[in-house]
Scaffold this motif. Structure first.
Motif, PDB file in Angstrom:
ATOM      1  N   ASP A  27       0.850  -1.196   0.000  1.00 23.52           N
ATOM      2  CA  ASP A  27       0.000   0.000   0.000  1.00 23.52           C
ATOM      3  C   ASP A  27       0.886   1.246   0.000  1.00 23.52           C
ATOM      4  N   PHE A  28       1.385   1.593  -1.172  1.00 27.45           N
ATOM      5  CA  PHE A  28       2.339   2.694  -1.284  1.00 27.45           C
ATOM      6  C   PHE A  28       1.736   4.037  -0.868  1.00 27.45           C
ATOM      7  N   MET A  29       0.474   4.257  -1.157  1.00 27.37           N
ATOM      8  CA  MET A  29      -0.185   5.511  -0.763  1.00 27.37           C
ATOM      9  C   MET A  29      -0.316   5.576   0.762  1.00 27.37           C
ATOM     10  N   GLY A  30      -0.716   4.480   1.377  1.00 23.68           N
ATOM     11  CA  GLY A  30      -0.843   4.436   2.829  1.00 23.68           C
ATOM     12  C   GLY A  30       0.491   4.654   3.519  1.00 23.68           C
ATOM     13  N   ILE A  31       1.533   3.996   3.015  1.00 23.81           N
ATOM     14  CA  ILE A  31       2.875   4.161   3.571  1.00 23.81           C
ATOM     15  C   ILE A  31       3.324   5.609   3.444  1.00 23.81           C
ATOM     16  N   ALA A  32       3.106   6.206   2.278  1.00 22.70           N
ATOM     17  CA  ALA A  32       3.511   7.601   2.050  1.00 22.70           C
ATOM     18  C   ALA A  32       2.805   8.534   3.031  1.00 22.70           C
ATOM     19  N   LYS A  33       1.513   8.305   3.288  1.00 21.20           N
ATOM     20  CA  LYS A  33       0.770   9.142   4.232  1.00 21.20           C
ATOM     21  C   LYS A  33       1.322   8.993   5.643  1.00 21.20           C
ATOM     22  N   GLU A  34       1.623   7.747   6.038  1.00 21.87           N
ATOM     23  CA  GLU A  34       2.163   7.524   7.380  1.00 21.87           C
ATOM     24  C   GLU A  34       3.528   8.192   7.536  1.00 21.87           C
ATOM     25  N   LYS A  35       4.360   8.069   6.516  1.00 26.42           N
ATOM     26  CA  LYS A  35       5.688   8.699   6.572  1.00 26.42           C
ATOM     27  C   LYS A  35       5.559  10.216   6.665  1.00 26.42           C
ATOM     28  N   ALA A  36       4.696  10.795   5.849  1.00 28.01           N
ATOM     29  CA  ALA A  36       4.513  12.253   5.857  1.00 28.01           C
ATOM     30  C   ALA A  36       4.003  12.728   7.216  1.00 28.01           C
ATOM     31  N   ALA A  37       3.067  11.997   7.798  1.00 27.29           N
ATOM     32  CA  ALA A  37       2.529  12.379   9.106  1.00 27.29           C
ATOM     33  C   ALA A  37       3.615  12.302  10.182  1.00 27.29           C
ATOM     34  N   PHE A  38       4.433  11.252  10.135  1.00 31.55           N
ATOM     35  CA  PHE A  38       5.508  11.112  11.109  1.00 31.55           C
ATOM     36  C   PHE A  38       6.527  12.245  10.968  1.00 31.55           C
ATOM     37  N   LEU A  39       6.926  12.552   9.731  1.00 29.53           N
ATOM     38  CA  LEU A  39       7.898  13.628   9.522  1.00 29.53           C
ATOM     39  C   LEU A  39       7.349  14.973   9.986  1.00 29.53           C
ATOM     40  N   ALA A  40       6.082  15.240   9.707  1.00 32.53           N
ATOM     41  CA  ALA A  40       5.469  16.498  10.143  1.00 32.53           C
ATOM     42  C   ALA A  40       5.451  16.572  11.673  1.00 32.53           C
ATOM     43  N   GLN A  41       5.112  15.478  12.325  1.00 29.39           N
ATOM     44  CA  GLN A  41       5.081  15.448  13.790  1.00 29.39           C
ATOM     45  C   GLN A  41       6.480  15.633  14.369  1.00 29.39           C
ATOM     46  N   ALA A  42       7.480  14.942  13.781  1.00 26.73           N
ATOM     47  CA  ALA A  42       8.866  15.047  14.272  1.00 26.73           C
ATOM     48  C   ALA A  42       9.404  16.466  14.114  1.00 26.73           C
ATOM     49  N   GLN A  43       8.973  17.157  13.089  1.00 23.82           N
ATOM     50  CA  GLN A  43       9.374  18.558  12.899  1.00 23.82           C
ATOM     51  C   GLN A  43       8.656  19.447  13.908  1.00 23.82           C
ATOM     52  N   ALA A  44       7.349  19.247  14.033  1.00 24.88           N
ATOM     53  CA  ALA A  44       6.536  20.104  14.897  1.00 24.88           C
ATOM     54  C   ALA A  44       6.873  19.957  16.381  1.00 24.88           C
TER      55      ALA A  44
END
Length: 159
Positions: A27-44
């Motif tokens: 599920d490449f779309m699902g993985i991409a969403k999870e990665k993006a959410a994690f990166l945004a949280q780690a930045q924030a």
């Protein structure tokens, strides 16, 4: 033909904060969403800033690792220090690495571009080595002309 080199690297360790990816590995779309959410949280939440404060150099790592049948995703740095809340010390073995250069307009885009280039193109073209699994990483090296530049490092064995 894609641009890449094969380089021998000494073993190294990355101090990382990570998350288990829950999407199916296809599920490449699902993985991409999870990665993006994690990166945004780690930045924030300051995780990335805390890591960069203990880094040995300017390299910033985004690591993919399968461990105990789980897909793990980390942000990290090389460091002689540790942070008590860090998720893992990620060991990269001494050996040959397929090194693929790339760029992106953001850190996340750089990592995505490198991952797509490595697994969608380069590994299909390379015949002298094979990816053996284990952790792989995109390495952000800095910026040039407003673009983030870096490399993908994949541990490989000669065929």
């Amino acid at each position: 033909m894609a641009n890449y080199t094969i380089e021998e690297k000494a073993s190294f360790t990355v101090l990382g904060f990570g998350v288990e990816l829950k999407s199916d590995y296809t599920d490449f779309m699902g993985i991409a969403k999870e990665k993006a959410a994690f990166l945004a949280q780690a930045q924030a939440d300051g995780t990335i800033d805390r890591l960069k404060k203990v880094a040995l150099n300017d390299d910033f790592f985004i690591v993919n690792e399968a461990i105990n049948n789980k897909m793990m995703y980390y942000v990290g740095v090389m460091s002689k220090e540790t942070l008590p809340e860090a998720t893992r010390l990620i060991q990269f073995p001494k050996g040959d690495y397929l090194v693929i250069p790339g760029e992106g307009s953001t850190s996340e885009e750089l990592s995505n571009n490198l991952t797509n280039l490595a697994f969608g193109k380069v590994l299909g073209e390379v015949s002298e080595v094979a990816y053996v699994g284990g952790p792989n990483t995109s390495v952000e090296k800095g910026t040039r002309d407003g673009m983030f530049i870096g490399e993908m490092w994949l541990p490989v064995v000669k065929q």
